[in-house]
Write a protein that holds these residues in place. Structure first.
Motif, PDB file in Angstrom:
ATOM      1  N   TRP A  62      28.404  34.243  73.390  1.00 36.52           N
ATOM      2  CA  TRP A  62      28.525  33.195  74.427  1.00 36.52           C
ATOM      3  C   TRP A  62      28.293  33.808  75.811  1.00 36.52           C
ATOM      4  CZ3 TRP A  62      32.556  34.026  70.836  1.00 36.52           C
ATOM      5  CH2 TRP A  62      32.706  33.066  69.833  1.00 36.52           C
TER       6      TRP A  62
ATOM      7  N   ALA B  35      28.895  31.831  78.935  1.00 35.76           N
ATOM      8  CA  ALA B  35      30.227  31.254  79.148  1.00 35.76           C
ATOM      9  C   ALA B  35      31.045  32.106  80.121  1.00 35.76           C
ATOM     10  CB  ALA B  35      30.957  31.163  77.820  1.00 35.76           C
TER      11      ALA B  35
ATOM     12  N   ALA C 157      33.463  25.580  82.610  1.00 40.26           N
ATOM     13  CA  ALA C 157      34.095  25.022  81.410  1.00 40.26           C
ATOM     14  C   ALA C 157      33.631  25.808  80.184  1.00 40.26           C
ATOM     15  CB  ALA C 157      33.720  23.559  81.266  1.00 40.26           C
ATOM     16  N   PRO C 158      34.277  26.917  79.911  1.00 36.17           N
ATOM     17  CA  PRO C 158      33.872  27.716  78.741  1.00 36.17           C
ATOM     18  C   PRO C 158      34.152  26.954  77.439  1.00 36.17           C
ATOM     19  CG  PRO C 158      35.689  28.760  79.933  1.00 36.17           C
ATOM     20  CD  PRO C 158      35.389  27.506  80.642  1.00 36.17           C
ATOM     21  N   PRO C 159      33.356  27.187  76.407  1.00 33.41           N
ATOM     22  CA  PRO C 159      33.531  26.432  75.172  1.00 33.41           C
ATOM     23  C   PRO C 159      34.846  26.772  74.452  1.00 33.41           C
ATOM     24  CG  PRO C 159      31.887  28.144  74.880  1.00 33.41           C
ATOM     25  CD  PRO C 159      32.225  28.120  76.327  1.00 33.41           C
ATOM     26  N   ALA C 160      35.321  25.805  73.691  1.00 35.90           N
ATOM     27  CA  ALA C 160      36.605  25.984  72.975  1.00 35.90           C
ATOM     28  C   ALA C 160      36.499  27.090  71.929  1.00 35.90           C
ATOM     29  CB  ALA C 160      36.994  24.674  72.307  1.00 35.90           C
ATOM     30  N   THR C 161      35.303  27.245  71.338  1.00 35.62           N
ATOM     31  CA  THR C 161      35.141  28.299  70.314  1.00 35.62           C
ATOM     32  C   THR C 161      35.354  29.680  70.935  1.00 35.62           C
ATOM     33  OG1 THR C 161      32.790  28.059  70.744  1.00 35.62           O
ATOM     34  CG2 THR C 161      33.630  27.116  68.689  1.00 35.62           C
ATOM     35  N   LEU C 162      34.891  29.816  72.175  1.00 33.02           N
ATOM     36  CA  LEU C 162      35.095  31.102  72.872  1.00 33.02           C
ATOM     37  C   LEU C 162      36.598  31.315  73.094  1.00 33.02           C
ATOM     38  CD1 LEU C 162      34.218  33.589  74.563  1.00 33.02           C
ATOM     39  CD2 LEU C 162      34.118  32.079  76.536  1.00 33.02           C
TER      40      LEU C 162
END
Lengths: 674, 152
Positions: free
Chosen positions: B96, B99, B104-109
């Motif tokens: 990522w 990110a 707004a970084p992704p939830a998976t990260l």
């Protein structure tokens, strides 16, 4: 400050009184018999009186050990627990108190110590009481490459243990006061966060259930400052270490129970595998620097005895609890490693002569100091005893007594030597040394699982006989080693603090020869002299002579791993912990093998931190959590930076300095992670 | 060579190059290797830390990680240290990269970072451990006094 009435004290003094009475009575009787032997029909001369005095000193020591072991045997047979220690309630309630498990390391094999820590961590977690324990690797490592390896191993550990694993790493910039300073530094930083701390050595292993049991015991005994779990020696493969392990496992319980019998709440601390009340320790156990130069001045080396004494002085009780179990350590692999460790301990114990008279110490604590000193001072005393005995024999041979005096007499003055009495005295001394060991054997033979675990009755008996023969042959060389260490320390010599060898490596023949050449020559001299004086005297001294003359092959052959493995395959010198391996030992071995199999990467710690982003990040995190400050600008730092910039080789001290230097850690262009 | 000929013109450019080098070095420390991603992240970080001094970059990155990890701003330095380790452990620089420092970084990260986040030890208290007295009893000290006072 007494925290609660120590109800055990009256009983403790009763036990000690009984032991003292038995010790004094047997020593008195034996000394009287020896005086009869020595006096003959000519009375006691100066040499004889001196010999008698040495005998009294030495015999007191073995008589006390004997009677304590007998008491220990009785306690084990009766399955008696420490009467002064309140047992926790059997229900497995959630622990409310918090403990820190701290492992102090100094330039150790990184994979080994982190494998041990992970195994203990998992073992504690398996009890369901993991919430009550935090783990700290407290490093005093001076080698920058090992330092960085430790940081990376710590990162691996936290990754393997999963999110939120409460295992922390701290490396101390200055290793002031060695291990005691390392622990004190931990306490100053984090001690107050915890009710208890469990101190481990680099080779310590403890079962989670033991740690939980210790925490519960501390909870149930608010007056307890320290509880020591005697460790069982494990994991070794050389013949020397396997025999030591075997002896420790077979005879050790009797001696440990004997100590627990008379020490009760005024026990001792062995430096590791013990749980300590942090508040008590912080209040009372700050160790001062002793005035003067080492070996008697400076930092206190054998800090454990002193810390136990200070806890007791502060009104806290200190307990040895043999029935805890689940506590392990390793022994040095070879005779020379063992002697090296002995040298360190000898210096530390002799330094206690400076502490012995400290104000307000409990008499039992003073006795611990004396017994620690005697465990080394006894060797030169025995050496003097033997030397004096030989001198008396030589004098009597060279200058025979006149059968007829100046005055006319009808009958000659036949020299009287009561050989039967001398033999009975010898047998008594031998019995005092052997009986406690045989009682240990008896206990193992009577305990089905332990007996089978140690290879069966026949192998236990054969192993005991061989071990006794071996230790008899070893004793003269150890006596000379320890006499040398005592003399060296008394003359102001000191020993360097070096990490203990924990690998099963053998001793090369030339090294064994160099270490024991003096012993061999002395053995030859004593053998020839005694034979010249009287062949019967030679026979008496033959075990001593044989031990010295054969010192080189004894040291070399016993250091061999293949011999140890060969005997192990045939189930000799086996201990129950090798047959039914405790889970924590098994797990530690498996993790160690996994860690060893991993690629090691860049060995140069500084280079690794400057080129590997993860190593750099982990290193900076370790510095941040320890709140280590930037080193002050100095000529040394300037030179180190210049050398690094110019690609010149750096010393370990320069590398260590740069590993704290924020500018260096930040300025190097880092390649992307592979 | 231009810089040597026209020092007045080269000064700001040199400064800018230096700043960019610092930022790129900082970003490489997060395992970011792709040139296009690096360019984008350099722009992002320049906005967060306009002077691009080491201290400012650290402070800005620390605040981003503190916010991302839900830690107080006062612990921004520790959040950066621990967040970077977790970032690298999760190999987020490869998975990522964009990110990093994103709004707004992704939830998976966030989940990957949470899994690799090392716990920090409790706060350092800096207590004292008073040194115990191991002096001999007063009586003996008093008895030794006359000897000590005696002239040589």
């Amino acid at each position: 400050m007494v925290h609660r009435p120590h109800r055990y004290r009256a009983q403790a003094w009763l036990r000690r009184g009984a032991l003292a009475l038995l010790t004094l009575a047997t020593t008195g009787w034996a000394s009287a018999q020896l005086s009869i032997v020595l006096a003959g029909n000519h009375g006691l001369g100066t040499l004889e009186i001196l010999l008698l005095a040495l005998f009294v000193g030495c015999f007191l020591w073995i008589a006390f050990s004997f009677w304590a072991a007998i008491a220990g045997f009785a306690m084990l047979v009766a399955r008696a627990r420490q009467p002064g220690l309140r047992q926790p309630s059997p229900d497995a309630a959630r622990l409310q108190t918090r403990s820190a498990v701290v492992m102090a390391v100094y330039n150790e094999d990184t994979a080994r110590v982190f494998a041990n820590m992970q195994a203990i961590y998992e073992s504690v977690a398996a009890t369901g009481q993991g919430h009550a324990f935090d783990f700290y690797m407290l490093s005093d490592t001076t080698d920058p490459d090992i330092w960085v390896a430790e940081e990376l191993a710590w990162h691996t550990l936290t990754t393997r243990l999963g999110a939120g694993a409460r295992a922390f790493y701290r490396r101390r910039r200055q290793n002031v006061a060695k291990k005691s300073g390392n622990i004190a530094d931990f306490l100053k930083r984090w001690g107050r966060h915890y009710d208890y701390m469990v101190v481990l050595d680099a080779d310590s292993l403890m079962e989670g259930k033991t740690l939980v049991a210790m925490a519960r015991l501390m909870d149930a005994n608010p007056g307890a400052g320290l509880i020591q779990a005697p460790p069982v020696c494990v994991n070794r493969n050389t013949l020397f270490a396997r025999m030591l392990q075997f002896a420790g496992r077979i005879y050790g319980p009797v001696f440990a129970a004997g100590q627990a019998f008379w020490q009760m709440g005024e026990g001792n601390y062995w430096g590791h595998n013990a749980i300590i009340r942090t508040r008590a320790f912080m209040e009372h156990c700050g160790l001062p620097e002793l005035p003067g130069k080492p070996p008697f001045g400076g930092h206190i080396l054998s800090h454990d005895f002193v810390e136990a004494a200070l806890l007791v002085r502060g009104g806290w009780s200190v307990w040895l609890v043999p029935e805890l179990g689940g506590s392990y350590e390793e022994v040095p692999p070879t005779l020379l490693d063992y002697a090296k460790r002995d040298h360190r301990w000898c210096q530390g114990n002799l330094q206690h002569a400076r502490v012995l008279g400290a104000r307000g110490l409990n008499p039992v604590s003073r006795f611990h100091f004396v017994s620690g000193i005697m465990s080394y001072a006894a060797s030169p005393l025995w050496l003097l005893f033997l030397g004096l005995g030989l001198t008396i024999a030589a004098v009597n041979t060279l200058f025979p007594k006149a059968y007829f005096g100046v005055q006319k007499q009808l009958f000659p003055d036949w020299p009287i030597f009561d050989a039967a009495l001398a033999q009975s005295l010898f047998m008594l001394a031998l019995g005092f040394l052997l009986v406690p060991r045989l009682l240990g054997v008896l206990l193992v033979l009577a305990d089905g699982p332990a007996r089978r675990g140690a290879g069966g009755a026949i192998r236990v008996l054969v192993g005991t006989v061989v071990e006794l023969l071996y230790s008899t042959l070893l004793a003269p060389a150890m006596m000379l080693f320890q006499s040398k260490f005592v003399t060296k320390t008394l003359l102001g010599g000191t020993i360097e603090w070096s990490p203990q060898n924990r690998d099963d490596g053998g001793i090369p023949w030339p090294v064994a020869f160099r270490a024991h050449i003096g012993h061999m020559l002395l053995g030859l001299f004593v053998g020839l002299l005694s034979f010249a004086i009287d062949p019967a005297l030679f026979l008496w001294l033959s075990p001593l002579v044989a031990g010295l003359v054969l010192a080189v092959p004894i040291a070399q052959l016993s250091s061999r791993r293949d011999l140890g493995a060969w005997l192990r395959k045939r189930r000799f010198f086996l201990i129950p912990e090798e047959t039914a391996v405790p889970p924590v030992l098994e797990r530690a071995r498996a993790i160690f093998a996994e860690l060893r199999a991993r690629p090691r990467g860049e060995e140069d710690g500084l280079r690794r931190v400057l080129t590997d982003p993860l190593a750099n990040a982990v290193h900076k995190l370790a510095l941040a959590t320890a709140e280590e400050s930037q080193p002050a600008e100095s000529a040394e730092l300037f030179v180190a930076r210049r050398k690094l910039a110019n690609g010149q080789s750096l010393s370990a001290a320069e590398k260590a300095l740069l590993l704290y230097d924020r500018a260096t850690l930040d300025s190097r262009p880092l390649p992307a992670a592979a | 060579m231009d810089r040597l000929k026209t020092p007045s013109r080269s000064r700001p450019r040199s400064f800018s190059a230096d700043a960019e080098r610092r930022i790129r070095s900082f970003l490489r420390g997060f395992g970011v290797a792709d040139e296009a991603v690096l360019k984008e992240l350099v722009k992002r970080l320049r906005r967060m830390a306009p002077s691009a001094s080491t201290a400012e970059i650290d402070a800005a990155a620390g605040l981003w990680f503190a916010d991302f990890l839900g830690r107080p701003e006062s612990e921004a330095d520790k959040a950066l240290a621990v967040g970077r380790v977790a970032w690298l452990t999760a190999r987020a620089g490869k998975r990522w990269p964009l990110a990093l420092f994103a709004d707004a970084p992704p939830a998976t990260l966030a989940e990957a970072i949470r899994r690799g986040l090392p716990a920090l030890p409790p706060s350092i208290l800096g207590d004292a451990m008073p040194a115990a007295t191991l002096a001999p009893p007063r009586l003996r000290a008093a008895a030794a006094k006359p000897l000590r006072a005696r002239p040589a």
